[in-house]
Design a protein around this motif. Sequence first.
Motif, PDB file in Angstrom:
ATOM      1  N   LEU A 130      -8.648   6.131   2.243  1.00 30.74           N
ATOM      2  CA  LEU A 130      -7.438   5.445   1.792  1.00 30.74           C
ATOM      3  C   LEU A 130      -6.206   6.180   2.320  1.00 30.74           C
ATOM      4  O   LEU A 130      -5.235   5.545   2.741  1.00 30.74           O
ATOM      5  N   SER A 131      -6.267   7.500   2.335  1.00 29.39           N
ATOM      6  CA  SER A 131      -5.151   8.311   2.859  1.00 29.39           C
ATOM      7  C   SER A 131      -4.890   8.017   4.329  1.00 29.39           C
ATOM      8  O   SER A 131      -3.733   7.981   4.764  1.00 29.39           O
TER       9      SER A 131
ATOM     10  N   LEU B 252      -5.528   5.151   5.766  1.00 32.70           N
ATOM     11  CA  LEU B 252      -4.883   3.834   5.756  1.00 32.70           C
ATOM     12  C   LEU B 252      -3.410   3.954   5.374  1.00 32.70           C
ATOM     13  O   LEU B 252      -2.546   3.305   5.982  1.00 32.70           O
ATOM     14  N   ILE B 253      -3.123   4.796   4.395  1.00 33.93           N
ATOM     15  CA  ILE B 253      -1.733   5.009   3.970  1.00 33.93           C
ATOM     16  C   ILE B 253      -0.921   5.578   5.135  1.00 33.93           C
ATOM     17  O   ILE B 253       0.216   5.157   5.381  1.00 33.93           O
TER      18      ILE B 253
ATOM     19  N   PHE C 285       0.942   3.654  -3.371  1.00 36.77           N
ATOM     20  CA  PHE C 285       0.300   4.970  -3.251  1.00 36.77           C
ATOM     21  C   PHE C 285       1.278   6.034  -2.784  1.00 36.77           C
ATOM     22  O   PHE C 285       0.963   6.828  -1.894  1.00 36.77           O
TER      23      PHE C 285
ATOM     24  N   SER D 236      -0.029   8.544  -6.983  1.00 38.63           N
ATOM     25  CA  SER D 236      -1.381   9.026  -6.684  1.00 38.63           C
ATOM     26  C   SER D 236      -1.751  10.229  -7.547  1.00 38.63           C
ATOM     27  O   SER D 236      -2.867  10.324  -8.061  1.00 38.63           O
TER      28      SER D 236
ATOM     29  N   PHE E 214     -13.654   8.105  -0.778  1.00 34.69           N
ATOM     30  CA  PHE E 214     -12.903   6.840  -0.711  1.00 34.69           C
ATOM     31  C   PHE E 214     -11.404   7.120  -0.553  1.00 34.69           C
ATOM     32  O   PHE E 214     -10.724   6.503   0.268  1.00 34.69           O
ATOM     33  N   TRP E 215     -10.894   8.077  -1.351  1.00 37.95           N
ATOM     34  CA  TRP E 215      -9.447   8.366  -1.325  1.00 37.95           C
ATOM     35  C   TRP E 215      -9.037   8.984   0.005  1.00 37.95           C
ATOM     36  O   TRP E 215      -7.912   8.782   0.473  1.00 37.95           O
TER      37      TRP E 215
ATOM     38  N   ILE F   2       0.834  -1.206   0.000  1.00 40.40           N
ATOM     39  CA  ILE F   2       0.000   0.000   0.000  1.00 40.40           C
ATOM     40  C   ILE F   2       0.869   1.256   0.000  1.00 40.40           C
ATOM     41  O   ILE F   2       0.652   2.191  -0.782  1.00 40.40           O
TER      42      ILE F   2
ATOM     43  N   ASN G 228      -1.698  12.504  -0.464  1.00 37.99           N
ATOM     44  CA  ASN G 228      -2.864  11.666  -0.764  1.00 37.99           C
ATOM     45  C   ASN G 228      -4.158  12.311  -0.274  1.00 37.99           C
ATOM     46  O   ASN G 228      -5.199  12.167  -0.927  1.00 37.99           O
TER      47      ASN G 228
END
Length: 199
Positions: free
Chosen positions: A157-158, A160-161, A19, A24, A153-154, A15, A136
């Motif tokens: 995701l950020s 999570l990153i 990303f 990204s 969603f992103w 991940i 991100n």
Amino acid sequence: MEIKNPLILSLSKVISNFFNPLVSLVIYFFYYSYKNYTWEEASKKFLPILLLLIIPVALWIYRNVKNGNYTNMDVSNRKQRHSLYIFIIIATVIFLAVDFYLHKEMDWAIFMLCILLILMQVSNFFIKSSMHTSLNIYVAALFFTIEPAIGIFWFFLSILIGVTRVILKRHTPKEVLSGGAIAIFVSLIYLVMVNAIIF
């Protein structure tokens, strides 16, 4: 808390590596071009981004890693990041000048990216704010302006990153939160600007 689970570590690496900020941003530019331009228009718009921003930054990092000036491709050392930020900011300003000359209008997304990078450089004098998290989150804001569902969603995701950066010990939680706070500040300004200026 140290995580030693090999599966979690492997997933975090995948991940985090995939990303990275450059990838990204490229994903966003491709999607934006797909939604708004013909192939010919997209190539005219994306080619300067590729030639003046993406490729030079990637080559700069690779060259400095190869020469031993940077410890790794993430440029994890805070002092080493100063020259990286300066190079990216200069490349961004050059792109903005060329793009304005070619299209006679300001690219607000790249302009605010430049502001974000300047703020990250300033913060870097005090704390090694997470560039992965910061850029991100900004990409999430960019997506939000054209496809809110992808933007939301992103954003998650950020987060999570950012968690993966802590798991991999690239950053502390404080550094991830710092990068996130800077990006949220710039992203909110950008979202207001988009509504006020572009639409």
